[in-house]
Scaffold this motif. Structure first.
Motif, PDB file in Angstrom:
ATOM      1  N   ALA A   1       6.938 -17.092   2.233  1.00 22.80           N
ATOM      2  CA  ALA A   1       6.523 -15.720   1.706  1.00 22.80           C
ATOM      3  C   ALA A   1       5.191 -15.579   2.340  1.00 22.80           C
ATOM      4  CB  ALA A   1       6.379 -15.669   0.339  1.00 22.80           C
ATOM      5  N   ARG A   2       4.863 -14.102   2.633  1.00 30.62           N
ATOM      6  CA  ARG A   2       3.634 -13.705   3.329  1.00 30.62           C
ATOM      7  C   ARG A   2       2.836 -13.566   2.191  1.00 30.62           C
ATOM      8  NH1 ARG A   2       3.450  -8.928   7.478  1.00 30.62           N
ATOM      9  NH2 ARG A   2       3.795  -7.818   5.615  1.00 30.62           N
ATOM     10  N   ALA A   3       1.751 -13.592   2.060  1.00 27.47           N
ATOM     11  CA  ALA A   3       0.561 -13.243   1.159  1.00 27.47           C
ATOM     12  C   ALA A   3      -0.668 -12.911   1.851  1.00 27.47           C
ATOM     13  CB  ALA A   3       0.385 -14.325   0.190  1.00 27.47           C
ATOM     14  N   LEU A   4      -1.493 -12.255   1.299  1.00 22.70           N
ATOM     15  CA  LEU A   4      -2.963 -11.860   1.245  1.00 22.70           C
ATOM     16  C   LEU A   4      -3.775 -13.149   1.568  1.00 22.70           C
ATOM     17  CD1 LEU A   4      -3.242  -8.138   0.153  1.00 22.70           C
ATOM     18  CD2 LEU A   4      -3.000  -8.961   2.857  1.00 22.70           C
ATOM     19  N   PRO A   5      -4.835 -13.104   1.972  1.00 22.94           N
ATOM     20  CA  PRO A   5      -5.677 -14.390   1.851  1.00 22.94           C
ATOM     21  C   PRO A   5      -6.161 -14.432   0.595  1.00 22.94           C
ATOM     22  CG  PRO A   5      -6.137 -13.638   3.936  1.00 22.94           C
ATOM     23  CD  PRO A   5      -5.107 -12.457   3.332  1.00 22.94           C
ATOM     24  N   GLU A   6      -6.663 -13.271  -0.198  1.00 23.65           N
ATOM     25  CA  GLU A   6      -7.243 -13.386  -1.287  1.00 23.65           C
ATOM     26  C   GLU A   6      -6.299 -13.658  -2.435  1.00 23.65           C
ATOM     27  OE1 GLU A   6      -6.574  -8.990  -0.162  1.00 23.65           O
ATOM     28  OE2 GLU A   6      -7.373 -10.654   0.843  1.00 23.65           O
ATOM     29  N   ILE A   7      -5.234 -13.415  -2.203  1.00 22.00           N
ATOM     30  CA  ILE A   7      -4.078 -13.928  -3.227  1.00 22.00           C
ATOM     31  C   ILE A   7      -3.789 -15.479  -3.054  1.00 22.00           C
ATOM     32  CG2 ILE A   7      -1.553 -13.910  -3.882  1.00 22.00           C
ATOM     33  CD1 ILE A   7      -2.001 -10.691  -3.283  1.00 22.00           C
ATOM     34  N   ALA A   8      -3.615 -15.919  -1.538  1.00 21.64           N
ATOM     35  CA  ALA A   8      -3.092 -17.208  -1.481  1.00 21.64           C
ATOM     36  C   ALA A   8      -4.277 -18.215  -1.612  1.00 21.64           C
ATOM     37  CB  ALA A   8      -2.692 -17.172   0.226  1.00 21.64           C
ATOM     38  N   GLN A   9      -5.554 -17.705  -1.837  1.00 22.38           N
ATOM     39  CA  GLN A   9      -6.585 -18.740  -2.084  1.00 22.38           C
ATOM     40  C   GLN A   9      -6.286 -19.273  -3.552  1.00 22.38           C
ATOM     41  OE1 GLN A   9     -10.332 -16.698  -2.003  1.00 22.38           O
ATOM     42  NE2 GLN A   9      -9.892 -15.357  -3.720  1.00 22.38           N
ATOM     43  N   SER A  10      -5.547 -18.771  -4.686  1.00 27.51           N
ATOM     44  CA  SER A  10      -5.399 -19.248  -5.583  1.00 27.51           C
ATOM     45  C   SER A  10      -4.060 -20.309  -5.491  1.00 27.51           C
ATOM     46  CB  SER A  10      -4.997 -18.363  -6.607  1.00 27.51           C
ATOM     47  OG  SER A  10      -3.848 -17.493  -6.240  1.00 27.51           O
ATOM     48  N   PHE A  11      -3.175 -20.566  -4.600  1.00 28.38           N
ATOM     49  CA  PHE A  11      -2.087 -21.385  -4.498  1.00 28.38           C
ATOM     50  C   PHE A  11      -2.799 -22.718  -3.897  1.00 28.38           C
ATOM     51  CE2 PHE A  11       0.559 -17.542  -3.226  1.00 28.38           C
ATOM     52  CZ  PHE A  11       0.867 -17.373  -4.619  1.00 28.38           C
ATOM     53  N   GLU A  12      -2.229 -23.883  -4.451  1.00 29.77           N
ATOM     54  CA  GLU A  12      -2.434 -25.126  -3.924  1.00 29.77           C
ATOM     55  C   GLU A  12      -1.246 -25.916  -3.701  1.00 29.77           C
ATOM     56  OE1 GLU A  12      -4.883 -27.441  -6.530  1.00 29.77           O
ATOM     57  OE2 GLU A  12      -6.250 -25.613  -6.918  1.00 29.77           O
ATOM     58  N   VAL A  13      -1.161 -26.861  -2.444  1.00 33.08           N
ATOM     59  CA  VAL A  13       0.048 -27.419  -2.265  1.00 33.08           C
ATOM     60  C   VAL A  13       0.468 -28.395  -3.316  1.00 33.08           C
ATOM     61  CG1 VAL A  13       0.981 -29.403  -0.781  1.00 33.08           C
ATOM     62  CG2 VAL A  13      -0.233 -27.385   0.184  1.00 33.08           C
ATOM     63  N   GLY A  14       1.795 -28.448  -3.724  1.00 36.82           N
ATOM     64  CA  GLY A  14       2.064 -29.211  -4.779  1.00 36.82           C
ATOM     65  C   GLY A  14       2.271 -28.562  -5.985  1.00 36.82           C
ATOM     66  N   GLN A  15       1.686 -27.217  -6.372  1.00 34.32           N
ATOM     67  CA  GLN A  15       1.904 -26.307  -7.350  1.00 34.32           C
ATOM     68  C   GLN A  15       2.958 -25.561  -7.649  1.00 34.32           C
ATOM     69  OE1 GLN A  15      -1.401 -23.405  -6.752  1.00 34.32           O
ATOM     70  NE2 GLN A  15      -0.118 -22.444  -8.192  1.00 34.32           N
ATOM     71  N   ASP A  16       3.719 -25.162  -8.559  1.00 40.54           N
ATOM     72  CA  ASP A  16       4.727 -24.249  -8.710  1.00 40.54           C
ATOM     73  C   ASP A  16       4.388 -23.064  -8.780  1.00 40.54           C
ATOM     74  OD1 ASP A  16       6.517 -26.545  -9.067  1.00 40.54           O
ATOM     75  OD2 ASP A  16       6.311 -26.615 -11.368  1.00 40.54           O
ATOM     76  N   ALA A  17       5.240 -22.082  -7.868  1.00 36.59           N
ATOM     77  CA  ALA A  17       4.944 -20.538  -7.855  1.00 36.59           C
ATOM     78  C   ALA A  17       5.981 -19.801  -7.905  1.00 36.59           C
ATOM     79  CB  ALA A  17       4.248 -20.283  -6.478  1.00 36.59           C
ATOM     80  N   ARG A  18       6.379 -18.611  -8.192  1.00 39.75           N
ATOM     81  CA  ARG A  18       7.220 -17.560  -8.295  1.00 39.75           C
ATOM     82  C   ARG A  18       7.131 -16.520  -7.293  1.00 39.75           C
ATOM     83  NH1 ARG A  18      10.901 -18.731 -12.098  1.00 39.75           N
ATOM     84  NH2 ARG A  18      11.324 -16.543 -12.622  1.00 39.75           N
ATOM     85  N   PHE A  19       8.334 -16.060  -6.846  1.00 46.17           N
ATOM     86  CA  PHE A  19       7.902 -14.913  -5.952  1.00 46.17           C
ATOM     87  C   PHE A  19       9.093 -14.077  -6.194  1.00 46.17           C
ATOM     88  CE2 PHE A  19       5.659 -18.153  -3.874  1.00 46.17           C
ATOM     89  CZ  PHE A  19       4.777 -17.624  -3.084  1.00 46.17           C
ATOM     90  N   ALA A  20       8.923 -12.471  -6.321  1.00 44.56           N
ATOM     91  CA  ALA A  20       9.652 -11.481  -6.579  1.00 44.56           C
ATOM     92  C   ALA A  20      10.052 -10.852  -5.208  1.00 44.56           C
ATOM     93  CB  ALA A  20       9.312 -10.729  -7.664  1.00 44.56           C
ATOM     94  N   LEU A  21      11.333 -10.106  -5.110  1.00 49.14           N
ATOM     95  CA  LEU A  21      11.651  -9.508  -4.194  1.00 49.14           C
ATOM     96  C   LEU A  21      11.019  -8.103  -4.047  1.00 49.14           C
ATOM     97  CD1 LEU A  21      13.572  -9.518  -1.463  1.00 49.14           C
ATOM     98  CD2 LEU A  21      15.438  -8.709  -3.040  1.00 49.14           C
ATOM     99  N   THR A  22      10.586  -7.480  -3.101  1.00 49.27           N
ATOM    100  CA  THR A  22      10.106  -6.071  -2.919  1.00 49.27           C
ATOM    101  C   THR A  22      11.036  -5.032  -2.460  1.00 49.27           C
ATOM    102  OG1 THR A  22       8.946  -6.225  -0.935  1.00 49.27           O
ATOM    103  CG2 THR A  22       7.658  -6.916  -2.716  1.00 49.27           C
ATOM    104  N   ARG A  23      10.816  -3.980  -2.621  1.00 45.59           N
ATOM    105  CA  ARG A  23      11.538  -2.703  -1.726  1.00 45.59           C
ATOM    106  C   ARG A  23      12.896  -2.573  -1.393  1.00 45.59           C
ATOM    107  NH1 ARG A  23       9.186  -1.711   3.160  1.00 45.59           N
ATOM    108  NH2 ARG A  23       8.622  -3.920   3.516  1.00 45.59           N
ATOM    109  N   GLY A  24      13.756  -3.559  -2.340  1.00 47.37           N
ATOM    110  CA  GLY A  24      15.125  -3.345  -1.822  1.00 47.37           C
ATOM    111  C   GLY A  24      15.459  -4.215  -0.505  1.00 47.37           C
ATOM    112  N   GLU A  25      14.894  -5.071  -0.236  1.00 45.21           N
ATOM    113  CA  GLU A  25      14.971  -5.688   1.280  1.00 45.21           C
ATOM    114  C   GLU A  25      15.932  -6.875   1.171  1.00 45.21           C
ATOM    115  OE1 GLU A  25      14.180  -3.875   3.675  1.00 45.21           O
ATOM    116  OE2 GLU A  25      12.516  -2.582   2.857  1.00 45.21           O
TER     117      GLU A  25
END
Length: 181
Positions: free
Chosen positions: A117-141
């Motif tokens: 998934a592509r994320a903006l740096p200010e959002i991705a800074q809260s991510f860490e390798v090994g953690q669980d995350a969730r991603f939703a689909l945008t714009r009917g794509e």
């Protein structure tokens, strides 16, 4: 051309946005399109790895492949019901964008299923390798492909879906975490 056959002849933008064959979708784009094993039920509902698409397939195809470009995924709240759960394995910082690499938790019996998934740096800074995350689909794509690799059309978006935006509704997703591409 692939395997001595022309699969699609069109402009680069059209091939990227509207591939008619899974092999074409996988060939064009960097990083590569995400593919998830999925299913279409008797009513045309498409599901894959925790996602249920808002738009229905115009055919009942059984097993399908759901394809999603990395820029059409956005971080979702941990409590979001209609999202893909991943374990983060790599963060690829490219400056203006960060590609978040994860392993899908509910991919089914197949081999390890990766998701980018592509994320903006200010959002991705809260991510860490090994953690669980969730991603939703945008714009009917999301795109759906049958066992023969051919694109399965989805019903046209409803006016309600066009007004609300996302293909799937990320429940309780904080607005500060969401980005429209």
């Amino acid at each position: 051309m692939m395997e001595s056959a022309t699969l699609q002849l069109s402009t680069p933008n059209n091939i990227y946005d509207d591939p008619i064959d899974l092999r074409v979708a996988e060939f064009i784009g960097s990083p590569k399109i995400n593919t998830l094993p999925g299913a279409v039920d008797a009513e045309g509902r498409v599901s894959a790895a925790g996602l249920v698409l808002q738009r229905r397939a115009l055919s009942t195809a059984g097993s399908v492949t759901v394809a999603i470009r990395p820029e059409h995924l956005e971080p979702a709240a941990a409590s979001a019901g209609n999202a893909v759960s991943v374990r983060l394995v790599h963060l690829e910082n490219l400056g203006a964008d960060v590609f978040v690499h994860g392993v899908v938790e509910r991919a089914g019996p197949a081999k390890e299923q990766r998701l980018v998934a592509r994320a903006l740096p200010e959002i991705a800074q809260s991510f860490e390798v090994g953690q669980d995350a969730r991603f939703a689909l945008t714009r009917g794509e999301a795109m759906v492909f049958g066992a023969d690799d051919q694109r399965i059309p989805l019903e046209p978006p409803s006016e309600t879906a066009a007004q609300t935006g996302p293909e799937t509704a990320p429940e309780n997703a904080p607005e500060t975490m969401l980005r429209r591409a």
